[in-house]
Design an enzyme around this catalytic site. Structure first.
Site, PDB file in Angstrom:
ATOM      1  N   PRO A  29     -64.510 -18.355 -54.767  1.00  0.00           N
ATOM      2  CA  PRO A  29     -64.643 -19.828 -55.958  1.00  0.00           C
ATOM      3  C   PRO A  29     -65.026 -18.834 -57.477  1.00  0.00           C
ATOM      4  O   PRO A  29     -65.955 -18.259 -57.690  1.00  0.00           O
ATOM      5  CB  PRO A  29     -65.918 -20.273 -55.619  1.00  0.00           C
ATOM      6  CG  PRO A  29     -67.147 -19.638 -55.058  1.00  0.00           C
ATOM      7  CD  PRO A  29     -66.391 -18.604 -54.019  1.00  0.00           C
ATOM      8  N   ALA A  67     -64.984 -24.591 -57.839  1.00  0.00           N
ATOM      9  CA  ALA A  67     -65.769 -25.646 -57.667  1.00  0.00           C
ATOM     10  C   ALA A  67     -65.103 -26.896 -57.871  1.00  0.00           C
ATOM     11  O   ALA A  67     -64.131 -26.259 -58.967  1.00  0.00           O
ATOM     12  CB  ALA A  67     -67.164 -24.755 -58.387  1.00  0.00           C
ATOM     13  N   GLN A 109     -65.015 -26.081 -52.327  1.00  0.00           N
ATOM     14  CA  GLN A 109     -66.160 -25.632 -52.764  1.00  0.00           C
ATOM     15  C   GLN A 109     -66.124 -26.822 -53.241  1.00  0.00           C
ATOM     16  O   GLN A 109     -65.710 -27.373 -54.520  1.00  0.00           O
ATOM     17  CB  GLN A 109     -66.300 -25.068 -53.387  1.00  0.00           C
ATOM     18  CG  GLN A 109     -67.988 -23.865 -53.542  1.00  0.00           C
ATOM     19  CD  GLN A 109     -68.182 -23.646 -54.869  1.00  0.00           C
ATOM     20  OE1 GLN A 109     -67.363 -23.995 -56.173  1.00  0.00           O
ATOM     21  NE2 GLN A 109     -69.165 -22.062 -54.197  1.00  0.00           N
ATOM     22  N   HIS A 183     -71.504 -26.080 -52.556  1.00  0.00           N
ATOM     23  CA  HIS A 183     -72.037 -25.130 -53.084  1.00  0.00           C
ATOM     24  C   HIS A 183     -73.167 -25.360 -54.019  1.00  0.00           C
ATOM     25  O   HIS A 183     -73.961 -26.291 -54.492  1.00  0.00           O
ATOM     26  CB  HIS A 183     -70.842 -24.960 -54.471  1.00  0.00           C
ATOM     27  CG  HIS A 183     -71.212 -24.825 -55.899  1.00  0.00           C
ATOM     28  ND1 HIS A 183     -72.518 -23.648 -55.772  1.00  0.00           N
ATOM     29  CD2 HIS A 183     -70.532 -24.215 -56.788  1.00  0.00           C
ATOM     30  CE1 HIS A 183     -71.775 -22.735 -56.707  1.00  0.00           C
ATOM     31  NE2 HIS A 183     -71.139 -23.340 -58.055  1.00  0.00           N
ATOM     32  N   TYR A 188     -76.467 -25.052 -60.281  1.00  0.00           N
ATOM     33  CA  TYR A 188     -75.243 -26.220 -60.139  1.00  0.00           C
ATOM     34  C   TYR A 188     -76.484 -27.391 -59.558  1.00  0.00           C
ATOM     35  O   TYR A 188     -77.957 -26.798 -58.849  1.00  0.00           O
ATOM     36  CB  TYR A 188     -74.166 -26.356 -59.865  1.00  0.00           C
ATOM     37  CG  TYR A 188     -73.044 -25.193 -60.439  1.00  0.00           C
ATOM     38  CD1 TYR A 188     -73.301 -26.329 -62.153  1.00  0.00           C
ATOM     39  CD2 TYR A 188     -72.902 -24.424 -60.202  1.00  0.00           C
ATOM     40  CE1 TYR A 188     -72.673 -25.426 -63.116  1.00  0.00           C
ATOM     41  CE2 TYR A 188     -72.408 -23.760 -61.714  1.00  0.00           C
ATOM     42  CZ  TYR A 188     -72.335 -24.153 -62.862  1.00  0.00           C
ATOM     43  OH  TYR A 188     -71.900 -23.129 -64.039  1.00  0.00           O
ATOM     44  N   ARG A 235     -72.746 -22.464 -50.030  1.00  0.00           N
ATOM     45  CA  ARG A 235     -73.333 -20.969 -51.010  1.00  0.00           C
ATOM     46  C   ARG A 235     -74.392 -20.921 -51.610  1.00  0.00           C
ATOM     47  O   ARG A 235     -74.742 -22.275 -51.931  1.00  0.00           O
ATOM     48  CB  ARG A 235     -72.214 -21.097 -51.984  1.00  0.00           C
ATOM     49  CG  ARG A 235     -72.083 -19.530 -52.477  1.00  0.00           C
ATOM     50  CD  ARG A 235     -70.821 -19.863 -53.269  1.00  0.00           C
ATOM     51  NE  ARG A 235     -69.834 -18.204 -53.571  1.00  0.00           N
ATOM     52  CZ  ARG A 235     -69.684 -17.165 -54.451  1.00  0.00           C
ATOM     53  NH1 ARG A 235     -70.200 -18.025 -56.299  1.00  0.00           N
ATOM     54  NH2 ARG A 235     -69.462 -16.234 -54.999  1.00  0.00           N
ATOM     55  N   ALA A 319     -70.489 -12.028 -51.328  1.00  0.00           N
ATOM     56  CA  ALA A 319     -69.532 -11.472 -53.056  1.00  0.00           C
ATOM     57  C   ALA A 319     -70.946 -10.547 -53.899  1.00  0.00           C
ATOM     58  O   ALA A 319     -72.118 -10.606 -53.742  1.00  0.00           O
ATOM     59  CB  ALA A 319     -69.906 -13.104 -53.355  1.00  0.00           C
ATOM     60  N   GLY A 342     -63.891 -12.119 -56.564  1.00  0.00           N
ATOM     61  CA  GLY A 342     -63.303 -12.408 -57.710  1.00  0.00           C
ATOM     62  C   GLY A 342     -62.709 -12.294 -58.650  1.00  0.00           C
ATOM     63  O   GLY A 342     -61.682 -13.185 -58.709  1.00  0.00           O
TER      64      GLY A 342
HETATM   65  C1  PHB Z   1     -68.647 -21.725 -64.619  1.00  0.00           C
HETATM   66  O1  PHB Z   1     -67.807 -22.629 -64.705  1.00  0.00           O
HETATM   67  O2  PHB Z   1     -68.500 -20.946 -65.558  1.00  0.00           O
HETATM   68  C2  PHB Z   1     -68.694 -21.212 -62.695  1.00  0.00           C
HETATM   69  C3  PHB Z   1     -68.491 -22.566 -62.049  1.00  0.00           C
HETATM   70  C4  PHB Z   1     -69.221 -22.639 -60.902  1.00  0.00           C
HETATM   71  C5  PHB Z   1     -70.274 -21.277 -60.422  1.00  0.00           C
HETATM   72  C6  PHB Z   1     -69.988 -20.397 -61.415  1.00  0.00           C
HETATM   73  C7  PHB Z   1     -69.349 -20.886 -62.778  1.00  0.00           C
HETATM   74  O3  PHB Z   1     -70.457 -21.480 -59.127  1.00  0.00           O
END
Ligand code: PHB
Length: 386
Positions: A29, A67, A109, A183, A188, A235, A319, A342
């Site tokens: 993601p 995400a 996600q 996620h 988060y 995740r 990852a 990624g």
């Molecule tokens: C980000 O937008 O920087 C971002 C989003 C989701 C994640 C990690 C980074 O899991």
């Protein structure tokens, strides 16, 4: 690609519940911020996104979406496509149709940013989180997070949010996704409950590991109840520092979390855990990250989570700073079942083929990761190998 017989560990088939993969090169993601604004806080997948994901699809290859906010108030910043309106479902359906047309698989996600947002992105609302502790530093609108700290979720808000994940999972299936990835990583919302430097609650959602993981377990049960556990992954990032998470004992705490996942009845147990290597950090480079991790009695590694997950039949996707050299040994040594890439997937739309044929990889341009003008730049304009 599917007809070639190979001993290459990256190109062995893998079953993840309902998902039959023909190779183990997974697109991680990655937030790319190219979705079209429909209204405040509502961003919709567009034709450019269809092209981007279709470029990266391969026969039997699994893609994980960027995400994706589960509700209007789960979102953190502009340009990120949600899965909470009919227009978003329709937009994502065009994406999954294009991926399926190439024989690919795709999971959505499911994301709630918790305290990693500010009122200007929430129609003036206060961010909700595990506690009232703000992230240090500046939010994307230029204000400090501390100037509008989050409010600890009430029990009712926790329960409603758990239902929001389940409803989003249902919509993801309507949009044609083969499954969802919950996620619970990278600082988060769900990770804010897991990490003990953020979760200072004294109710049944704080304190012990089992209590801190309660919202995650409830989310898994609700999502699996909605779409079937064989379509559900999760995740996790025990060693994460991003968004100001720093756990006091990631090894011990996430081993226990993995045991909790493995102990779930099969009818709700997720089919995979997607975990991020300790060396990876959103901000620090590999050397700096490894240096700043706590040196406890156990070395910071994903290896300690492998056995507790396996005990419950949960596959491990690894990852974080993987490339052509270090991905195959990881699989050959049975330290993971698949590898998520990624940054290499950003710059190499045909990454599986390049890895299979051993051709060189194009370098990524970090300045276009989170949007560009024009939006195609650094998004759909990376070349395929000739
Ligand atoms: C980000 O937008 O920087 C971002 C989003 C989701 C994640 C990690 C980074 O899991």
């Amino acid at each position: 690609m599917g007809s070639i017989t190979t001993t290459d560990a990256l190109f062995q088939p893998l079953r993840l519940g309902a998902l039959a993969l023909s190779h183990r090169v997974i697109q991680a993601p990655c937030t790319r911020m190219r979705a079209t604004k429909e209204s405040d806080g509502v961003f919709v997948p567009n034709a450019l996104m269809v092209e981007y994901y279709a470029q990266r699809a391969s026969s039997g290859g699994l893609l994980v979406t960027e995400a994706t906010p589960i509700s209007r108030y789960a979102a953190g910043y502009p340009g990120v496509p949600g899965i909470f309106t009919p227009s978003q479902i329709a937009g994502w359906k065009a994406v999954t149709d294009a991926v399926h047309a190439k024989g690919g698989l795709m999971v959505c996600q499911l994301w709630h940013v918790g305290r990693a947002t500010v009122p200007s992105f929430l129609g003036g609302r206060q961010a909700l989180a595990a506690s009232d502790i703000p992230i240090s530093g500046d939010a994307m609108d230029g204000t400090t997070y501390a100037s509008s700290p989050p409010r600890p979720m009430t029990i009712t808000e926790i329960q409603d949010t758990v239902q929001d994940y389940a409803a989003a999972a249902q919509r993801a299936r309507e949009a044609g996704f083969d499954g969802v990835e919950i996620h619970a990583a990278n600082g988060y919302l769900l990770d804010q409950f897991l990490h003990d430097n953020v979760n200072t609650r004294t109710d049944e959602y704080g304190g012990s590991v089992a209590n801190r993981a309660r919202i995650v377990i409830e989310t898994i049960k609700a999502v699996s109840g909605a779409i079937g556990a064989d379509h559900v992954g999760i995740r996790l990032s025990p060693y994460n520092f991003f968004q100001d998470t720093r756990d006091s004992d990631p090894q011990a705490h996430w081993v226990e979390i993995c045991r909790l996942l493995a102990a779930l009845p099969e009818s709700v147990r997720p089919v995979y855990a997607h975990m991020i290597e300790p060396r990876f950090d959103e901000v620090l480079d590999e050397a700096a990250k490894m240096q700043s991790l706590p040196t406890g009695s156990v070395k910071p590694t994903l290896d300690i989570f492998r056995a507790p997950l396996k005990a419950g039949g949960i596959a491990l996707i690894a990852a974080g700073n993987f490339g052509p050299e270090n991905s195959r040994p990881k699989l050959d040594e049975d330290k993971a079942d698949a590898i998520a890439f990624g940054r290499w997937f950003i710059a190499n739309p045909d990454l599986p083929r390049r890895l299979m044929e051993g051709v060189s990889l194009a370098k990524y341009d970090r300045t276009t990761f989170y949007g560009a003008d024009p939006a195609e730049k650094g998004y759909t304009d990376y070349s395929f190998y000739e």
